[in-house]
Each structure stands twice: as C-alpha cells, then as structure tokens.
Enzyme design. Structure first.
Site, PDB file in Angstrom:
ATOM      1  N   HIS A 344       4.417  13.041   3.333  1.00  0.00           N
ATOM      2  CA  HIS A 344       5.070  12.660   2.086  1.00  0.00           C
ATOM      3  C   HIS A 344       5.449  13.869   1.229  1.00  0.00           C
ATOM      4  CE1 HIS A 344       3.538   8.619   3.037  1.00  0.00           C
ATOM      5  NE2 HIS A 344       4.501   8.201   2.238  1.00  0.00           N
ATOM      6  N   GLY A 345       4.841  15.004   1.446  1.00  0.00           N
ATOM      7  CA  GLY A 345       5.236  16.148   0.642  1.00  0.00           C
ATOM      8  C   GLY A 345       4.313  17.332   0.817  1.00  0.00           C
TER       9      GLY A 345
END
Length: 496
Positions: A344-345
């Site tokens: 996700h990041g």
C-alpha cells in the site's frame, strides 16, 4: 506535497488532502470528471462496442494506453513495456520452468521496487549510515497503478508456470487484458484465467449494459457524495497537530476516514465492474460488506478481495500456509501482512498497519482457533472488530507515526473532550453531518451496503429495467451537481 517528497522518511507516499498530480503536473483522468463521462467514455464505448475480433482487442489496448498516457505522459511506455515483457516471458515459464519464473518475477518486482520503494529505503540507509543515497533517487516518480498491473502480470506468469492457463499467443489480446482502463489503476486485480474468455468473446447484451450503467452510477454517487464529503472532514481532523487533537476530533477524523476509504475504494470497484459490464467483460466482486465482519480474519475475506486472495494464493500458500505447524503459520501470516502493508505504500505507517492486522489474525487463531463464527454476536462485533479496523485506519491514514500515536492516544482519553477547533466546526455543516449519518447507517444496516449489487445484478425483468433507468438518470443528475460544484478529487487507491 510532491510524490517523491512524500515517500521520504515515515510519511505516506502522498498527502491524502493533496490534489493528485501525476508526472510533470499532469492530472489523472478520474471516472467522476466531465472529460471522462462526456468525452472519453462515450467515444470508447461506441468504438469498442462496434468492433469485433482482433480489432476489438486492439481498440481496448489503444484506448487504455491513451487513458494512461493522459495521466502519466511518457511513463505510459513503462506500461507498454510491461505488456510486451510479460507476454514474452510467459513462453519461457510454461511447463514449470522454475528458474525462468523466478527471473521474470524478480524483474517485475525490481521495477516495482525502483519506482515505489527506492526513495523510502535509500532514506532509511541515509538515516542509519549518514550517506546521501536518497539524492540519487530524488527524481523518481511513482507510476499510477503500478502495484495493480504488476501483480496482475505476476499472477499471469505463475498461472502459466502452474499450467493453469496456456500462454496467450496474441500480444494484442494480452495487452487488452493487462491494460484495460476501467480497472487499470485501482483494481480489482483481475486474473488472466478468470477474464481472458471475455476479451476473446465479450458477452454483450442490453441487459448487461443496463446493469453496468446502474452499477457505475451507484459508484459515482458513493464517490462524489459520500466519500468526498467524508474526506473533507477526515482531512481537517488529520491536519491538526498532536497538541490540538482531542477525544472528539480524533474520533471524528477516524470515523470520517473509515467512511471515506470504504465509499471511495468500493465506489471505484463499482464503477470498474459497471464499466466492464458495459463492455461485455465481467469482473469478480471486490467487497462483501467488510464492516459487517465479526473478526479481522473475516474482514480480510470481505475487504479488497482481489488483493487478499492474491496474497493467499501467490504468497501465503507458497510459503507453506498453515501446513508447517503453529510457529511457521504465524511467521507466514506476519510476512503476508508485512507485504500487504508495504504494497500500500513506502512508509512506516503502512508497515505498522500491516503488522497490526497480522498480529490480530494470529491472536484470533490462538484464541478463536481461526473460527469467525464464534464472534457472530452484534454486540461482540461492535466491541471488537470495528474498533480494531478503525484504529488500523488511523495508522493507514496518518502521515507520521507520531501523529498516529497521538490520535490513537486521544481516542482512548474519553475524559479529555477539549474544545472543538474552528476548522473542524466549519466543515461539519448540516449537509455534511447528514451525509456522514447516512454513510454510517448504510454500513451498520445488514442490507445497506449490499443493496447496490442486488439492484445492479443482471436481469431481464422489465420493472427492474425501468427502476434502473429512473434511478440511474436521477443519480447521474445528482452526481453532476456535485461534480460541477466540487474540486478535483482522485480516488485514494490511485497512489498504490
């Protein structure tokens, strides 16, 4: 905050409150923008629907690359390179050639790592050893949707390796599959073996098109009315410094973001599924009333289903799943959710969010023996699963570990109500409060969040068709009012 700057240190890759600008100031084409609704999409649906055979796939590929080029400029070459590379790679991994499979998966992951994680990891090296490695990667920009199309490509290679599917001989058909614009940049992650028949022979019908249009309008309303409204409240609350946070602002911000991320991401999935149906291509559902889950294990069976099943089938099971005993099972769960967080990041907040969920899954295996049914009581659900999910979203949304810690700390200090800041009062106008209340009601009502998929299920019943037409027309009119009166607002998952 720029993309490259946002990836440094402990901050998420993009401030949630910022307008999303891609390469060189180019703005992503969003499904809820007039240029998509009234120019790009009508031309694409008309041209593609009138085509047959290889021309059909060629037009899908052309419009999809054009869609991506609008947002990313020259970096669309990366997407085209991924198409050609993975199309060719499949012929070298078939018949279970393990060495070639690992080489090609590694090359896919290397590209993903360079664009998405190089700045973050070099910054950590700089912090530990006092080097200036991050200066080398200062101009690296994050290609929109790279995590989605990379995972689709990897699943294709693995399925070919396992002989679950034959390599696609036509690069244009494969390109249409990998780049199809409705789900290109925010999912769902579509597996080749599930979807290829629709690219070869789309299942077009008036009924399917009507169902798709209804589903699209439903997603459009969820995005522009509920998600964007909740997002303005969440942005205001998360923008407060730790010293300005109170019990009330922390909970208002956490609940607003809980609404925003569901209505925003599920809206994109609704719109992608709807667009697919209008083109004669069917995608699997990506959400199944996730906030009605009674455990975190069940939550992950309902939330972002295409990603959770991807990690199950292509990471958890290959690691050994639950076949190696208790300790190895727990290790595998933590590795999977560490990967989920990083997917996700590139930020410590995402890492902690992933490990947070992994720890609860392990705890449920220990205490509940993996059974979600033991938490079926609505009261137990309210007291356990949802608070855990909400706290997790604070970790996910916060731009630093210190802000996340401050907000979570304030969420349990019920005796510290404090004074509501003027910025928060300003965004909580009567219409906003009404929309937030509607969103919360839709999530806690058992039928509320599944109504749309039932309404838009393909059927030839004339009354349902009439209802769709009336609701769709009214919904599009309402959405247009919101679109024309609101600022540019991208989908949250574009940055992944």
């Amino acid at each position: 905050m720029g993309l490259s700057a946002g990836l440094k240190g402990a901050a998420p890759s993009l401030s949630m409150g910022d307008s999303f600008l891609a390469f060189g100031g180019r703005r992503i084409m969003v499904f809820s923008e007039p240029i998509f609704l009234y120019l790009f999409f009508p031309i694409a649906i008309l041209a593609i629907s009138l085509s047959r055979g290889i021309v059909h796939s060629a037009l899908i590929l052309t419009f999809s690359l054009s869609f991506y080029y609008w947002s990313s400029g020259f970096i669309a070459g990366l997407l085209l390179a991924s198409v050609l590379f993975n199309w060719g790679a499949a012929f070298f991994v078939r018949n279970k050639n393990r060495t070639n499979l690992w080489i090609f998966i590694s090359l896919n992951l290397a590209a993903l790592f360079y664009f998405k994680y190089a700045i973050f990891f070099s910054a950590q090296v700089d912090g530990l050893f006092g080097t200036e490695m991050s200066w080398t990667f200062r101009n690296v920009l994050l290609p929109v949707g790279i995590s989605f199309f990379t995972f689709q490509a990897i699943s294709y290679l693995v399925d070919v390796y396992r002989n679950d599917v034959a390599p696609e001989r036509n690069p244009i058909i494969f390109g249409a599959y990998l780049t199809f614009f409705p789900q290109l940049i925010a999912g769902p992650i579509v597996r080749f073996k599930d979807a290829i028949k629709y690219y070869r022979r789309p299942e077009r019908s008036i009924d399917g098109a009507a169902a798709g249009a209804s589903r699209f309008v439903l997603g459009l309303l969820k995005k522009v009315v509920v998600a964007d409204t909740a997002g303005r409240v969440a942005d205001a609350c998360f923008a407060l410094s730790g010293s300005d946070q109170t019990f009330m602002t922390a909970w208002i911000g956490a609940l607003a973001y809980t609404l925003q991320i569901y209505f925003d991401f599920s809206a994109y999935s609704d719109m992608a599924i709807g667009l697919g149906l209008m083109f004669g291509i069917k995608f699997n559902e990506n959400f199944a009333r996730p906030y009605y889950a009674s455990t975190i294990t069940e939550f992950w069976r309902r939330w972002h289903i295409s990603l959770s099943t991807w990690f199950r089938d292509y990471l958890y099971i290959p690691l050994g799943g639950n076949r190696g005993g208790m300790i190895l099972t727990y290790r595998n769960l933590l590795l999977v959710f560490l990967a989920t967080g990083l997917w996700h990041g590139a930020a410590w907040t995402f890492v902690l969010w992933g490990l947070f969920h992994g720890a609860f899954l392990i705890g449920e295996r220990i205490i509940l023996k993996g059974s979600a049914g033991q938490m079926s009581s609505p009261w137990l659900r309210a007291l356990y699963a949802m608070p855990v999910v909400i706290v997790g979203w604070v970790l996910f949304r916060a731009e630093s570990l210190s802000l996340a810690s401050s907000m979570v700390s304030n969420m349990v200090q019920f005796w510290e109500w404090g004074v509501m800041p003027r910025d928060i009062i300003a965004v909580l106008d009567p219409m906003t409060l009404g929309i937030l209340a509607f969103g919360l009601l839709a999530l806690v009502t058992p039928t509320g969040v599944s109504f749309g998929s039932r309404l838009t299920a393909p059927t030839a019943t004339l009354p349902i068709m009439a209802t769709r037409l009336a609701l769709g027309t009214a919904g599009l009119a309402v959405a247009n009012v919101w679109i024309l009166s609101a600022d540019f607002s991208p989908f949250l998952y574009f940055r992944f």
